[in-house]
Design an enzyme around this catalytic site. Structure first.
Site, PDB file in Angstrom:
ATOM      1  N   SER A 152     -28.363 104.476  43.850  1.00  0.00           N
ATOM      2  CA  SER A 152     -28.401 104.254  45.297  1.00  0.00           C
ATOM      3  C   SER A 152     -29.347 103.079  45.528  1.00  0.00           C
ATOM      4  O   SER A 152     -30.122 102.713  44.639  1.00  0.00           O
ATOM      5  CB  SER A 152     -28.951 105.523  45.956  1.00  0.00           C
ATOM      6  N   TYR A 165     -34.779 112.457  46.679  1.00  0.00           N
ATOM      7  CA  TYR A 165     -33.522 111.776  46.329  1.00  0.00           C
ATOM      8  C   TYR A 165     -33.821 110.413  45.725  1.00  0.00           C
ATOM      9  O   TYR A 165     -33.272 110.037  44.688  1.00  0.00           O
ATOM     10  CB  TYR A 165     -32.664 111.647  47.595  1.00  0.00           C
TER      11      TYR A 165
HETATM   12  N1  LIG Z   1     -21.816 108.148  50.248  1.00  0.00           N
HETATM   13  C1  LIG Z   1     -22.743 107.210  50.194  1.00  0.00           C
HETATM   14  O1  LIG Z   1     -22.939 106.444  51.157  1.00  0.00           O
HETATM   15  C2  LIG Z   1     -23.572 107.042  48.947  1.00  0.00           C
HETATM   16  C3  LIG Z   1     -24.486 105.973  48.893  1.00  0.00           C
HETATM   17  C4  LIG Z   1     -25.246 105.786  47.746  1.00  0.00           C
HETATM   18  C5  LIG Z   1     -25.090 106.652  46.674  1.00  0.00           C
HETATM   19  N2  LIG Z   1     -24.199 107.683  46.749  1.00  0.00           N
HETATM   20  C6  LIG Z   1     -24.041 108.551  45.571  1.00  0.00           C
HETATM   21  O2  LIG Z   1     -22.663 108.682  45.279  1.00  0.00           O
HETATM   22  C7  LIG Z   1     -22.421 109.947  44.649  1.00  0.00           C
HETATM   23  C8  LIG Z   1     -21.298 110.668  45.359  1.00  0.00           C
HETATM   24  O3  LIG Z   1     -21.731 110.942  46.679  1.00  0.00           O
HETATM   25  P1  LIG Z   1     -20.747 111.309  47.872  1.00  0.00           P
HETATM   26  O4  LIG Z   1     -21.188 110.516  49.018  1.00  0.00           O
HETATM   27  O5  LIG Z   1     -19.331 111.259  47.417  1.00  0.00           O
HETATM   28  O6  LIG Z   1     -21.206 112.809  48.118  1.00  0.00           O
HETATM   29  P2  LIG Z   1     -20.412 114.104  48.589  1.00  0.00           P
HETATM   30  O7  LIG Z   1     -19.257 113.753  49.430  1.00  0.00           O
HETATM   31  O8  LIG Z   1     -21.463 115.011  49.116  1.00  0.00           O
HETATM   32  O9  LIG Z   1     -19.839 114.669  47.217  1.00  0.00           O
HETATM   33  C9  LIG Z   1     -20.722 115.106  46.218  1.00  0.00           C
HETATM   34  C10 LIG Z   1     -19.962 115.966  45.239  1.00  0.00           C
HETATM   35  O10 LIG Z   1     -20.915 116.495  44.312  1.00  0.00           O
HETATM   36  C11 LIG Z   1     -20.770 117.894  44.248  1.00  0.00           C
HETATM   37  N3  LIG Z   1     -22.051 118.548  43.997  1.00  0.00           N
HETATM   38  C12 LIG Z   1     -23.190 118.468  44.727  1.00  0.00           C
HETATM   39  N4  LIG Z   1     -24.133 119.266  44.215  1.00  0.00           N
HETATM   40  C13 LIG Z   1     -23.572 119.859  43.131  1.00  0.00           C
HETATM   41  C14 LIG Z   1     -24.030 120.820  42.189  1.00  0.00           C
HETATM   42  N5  LIG Z   1     -25.258 121.354  42.277  1.00  0.00           N
HETATM   43  N6  LIG Z   1     -23.206 121.211  41.200  1.00  0.00           N
HETATM   44  C15 LIG Z   1     -21.955 120.706  41.111  1.00  0.00           C
HETATM   45  N7  LIG Z   1     -21.444 119.807  41.979  1.00  0.00           N
HETATM   46  C16 LIG Z   1     -22.251 119.398  42.984  1.00  0.00           C
HETATM   47  C17 LIG Z   1     -20.249 118.300  45.620  1.00  0.00           C
HETATM   48  O11 LIG Z   1     -19.652 119.572  45.519  1.00  0.00           O
HETATM   49  P3  LIG Z   1     -19.189 120.397  46.833  1.00  0.00           P
HETATM   50  O12 LIG Z   1     -18.042 119.623  47.383  1.00  0.00           O
HETATM   51  O13 LIG Z   1     -18.807 121.704  46.292  1.00  0.00           O
HETATM   52  O14 LIG Z   1     -20.379 120.408  47.752  1.00  0.00           O
HETATM   53  C18 LIG Z   1     -19.281 117.161  45.908  1.00  0.00           C
HETATM   54  O15 LIG Z   1     -18.032 117.402  45.300  1.00  0.00           O
HETATM   55  C19 LIG Z   1     -23.766 110.673  44.656  1.00  0.00           C
HETATM   56  O16 LIG Z   1     -24.398 110.519  43.412  1.00  0.00           O
HETATM   57  C20 LIG Z   1     -24.562 109.956  45.738  1.00  0.00           C
HETATM   58  O17 LIG Z   1     -25.942 110.052  45.506  1.00  0.00           O
HETATM   59  C21 LIG Z   1     -23.447 107.896  47.853  1.00  0.00           C
END
Ligand SMILES: NC(=O)c1ccc[n+]([C@@H]2O[C@H](COP(=O)([O-])OP(=O)(O)OC[C@H]3O[C@@H](n4cnc5c(N)ncnc54)[C@H](OP(=O)(O)O)[C@@H]3O)[C@@H](O)[C@H]2O)c1
Length: 244
Positions: A152, A165
Site C-alpha cells: 500500500s 495496517y
Molecule cells: N482497495 C484499495 O484501495 C487498496 C489499496 C491499497 C492496498 N490494498 C490491498 O489490496 C489487497 C486486497 O484488498 P481489497 O481492497 O480487495 O480488500 P477486500 O475487498 O476487503 O478483500 C479482502 C479479501 O481478503 C479476505 N480476508 C480478509 N481477512 C482475512 C482472513 N483473516 N483470512 C482469510 N481471508 C481474509 C476477505 O475475506 P472476506 O470476503 O471473507 O471478508 C476478502 O476476500 C489487500 O492486501 C489490501 O491491503 C487495497
C-alpha cells in the site's frame, strides 16, 4: 502499467490467491482462470469462494480448488496440513498472490488497541510468513514461480492514523525484499504490488465519504499482477510496483 496480457499468458500455470472471495483477489482469480491458469482460492468465507469457483467453471469449465482458512486464527499446523495436502495431490505452484489483508481500525497511535494490533499482524504479516514458508517447496517445484505480496502507499512511507495496517505493509515489503535477495540465484521471483485506491469494501471502510465512482474497479487494475505472474517478467524480482 500498459501491459496487454496475451490470452494464453497463464496456460499450464497453477496460481494460489489469498483473499480470493472478494475485491481485488476475486477479480484476479477470475482473470487468471480466463488466461488459462488453474487457480487455488484461499479465503475465510466459503460461500464467497464457492461463488468465485462457480464463475470460473462457467467461464472455462475449470474446477478451482478452494482452501477455506481464516488467516487470523489459523495455527501453524493448519498451514503445514494444507501444504501437505497440496503435495499429496501433486500440486506445484507457479504463482502465489498474498492478497488477503485486514485494515484494522484507523486512528491515533496512542489509541491502537493491542487486540487489533495482533489481529492485523496475524492476517497481514504472520500468515504471509507461514504461507510462504510452507509453500516454498511447491514454488521451488513450479516453473519460474512468481510470488506477489500486496502493499500500500502506507507500506513505505508512514502516514498518521494508519497505525497497524501501515506497519504491517512495511513488514510485507521487507519480507518481499529479503526473499528476493535470498533466492536471487534461482528462477523464483518475489515482488510487491500497491493496487492504489480501488473500489472495494476495504477502501470503503478507510474512506467512507468518498465518491466511489472516481475509483477504478478491481477488474481495471490487474495488468501489473498479470505481468508479474506471466513469463514476461522472468528477470524481475525484489521490486515494488504501483498498479495505477
Ligand atoms: N482497495 C484499495 O484501495 C487498496 C489499496 C491499497 C492496498 N490494498 C490491498 O489490496 C489487497 C486486497 O484488498 P481489497 O481492497 O480487495 O480488500 P477486500 O475487498 O476487503 O478483500 C479482502 C479479501 O481478503 C479476505 N480476508 C480478509 N481477512 C482475512 C482472513 N483473516 N483470512 C482469510 N481471508 C481474509 C476477505 O475475506 P472476506 O470476503 O471473507 O471478508 C476478502 O476476500 C489487500 O492486501 C489490501 O491491503 C487495497
Amino acid at each position: 502499467m500498459d501491459y496487454i496480457a496475451p490470452t494464453n499468458l497463464l496456460d499450464n500455470k497453477t496460481i494460489l490467491i489469498t483473499g480470493a472471495g472478494d475485491g481485488i483477489g476475486k477479480a484476479l482469480a477470475i482473470k487468471c482462470a480466463d488466461l488459462g491458469a488453474k487457480v487455488i482460492l484461499l479465503g475465510r468465507t466459503l460461500s464467497k469462494l464457492a461463488a468465485v469457483a462457480d464463475h470460473i467453471t462457467q467461464l472455462n469449465k475449470q474446477t478451482a480448488m478452494i482452501i477455506e482458512l481464516d488467516l487470523n486464527d489459523a495455527t501453524e499446523e493448519r498451514y503445514i496440513t494444507f501444504a501437505q495436502q497440496l503435495t499429496e495431490q501433486q500440486v506445484t505452484l507457479d504463482g502465489l498472490v498474498h492478497n488477503a489483508s485486514q485494515l484494522g481500525k484507523l486512528g491515533p497511535f496512542i489509541d491502537i488497541d493491542y487486540d487489533t494490533w495482533i489481529e492485523v499482524m496475524q492476517t497481514n504479516v504472520n500468515a504471509g510468513f507461514l504461507i510462504t514458508k510452507h509453500l516454498l517447496p511447491l514454488l521451488q517445484a513450479g516453473t519460474n514461480a512468481s510470488t506477489i505480496f500486496t502493499t500500500s502507499s502506507v507500506g513505505h512511507k508512514g502516514r498518521a492514523f494508519w497505525g497497524t495496517y501501515s506497519v504491517s505493509k512495511f513488514a510485507t515489503e521487507g519480507m518481499m525484499q529479503l526473499l528476493a535477495d535470498e533466492y536471487a540465484d534461482t528462477t523464483m521471483r518475489f515482488n510487491a504490488v500497491n493496487p492504489g485506491g480501488t473500489r472495494t469494501s476495504m477502501r470503503a471502510s478507510a474512506y467512507p465519504d468518498e465518491d466511489v465512482n472516481r475509483l477504478k474497479t478491481p477488474e481495471e487494475i490487474l495488468e501489473t499482477y498479470l505481468y508479474l505472474l506471466g513469463d514476461d517478467s522472468l528477470e524481475v524480482t525484489g521490486q515494488r510496483f504501483n498498479a495505477q
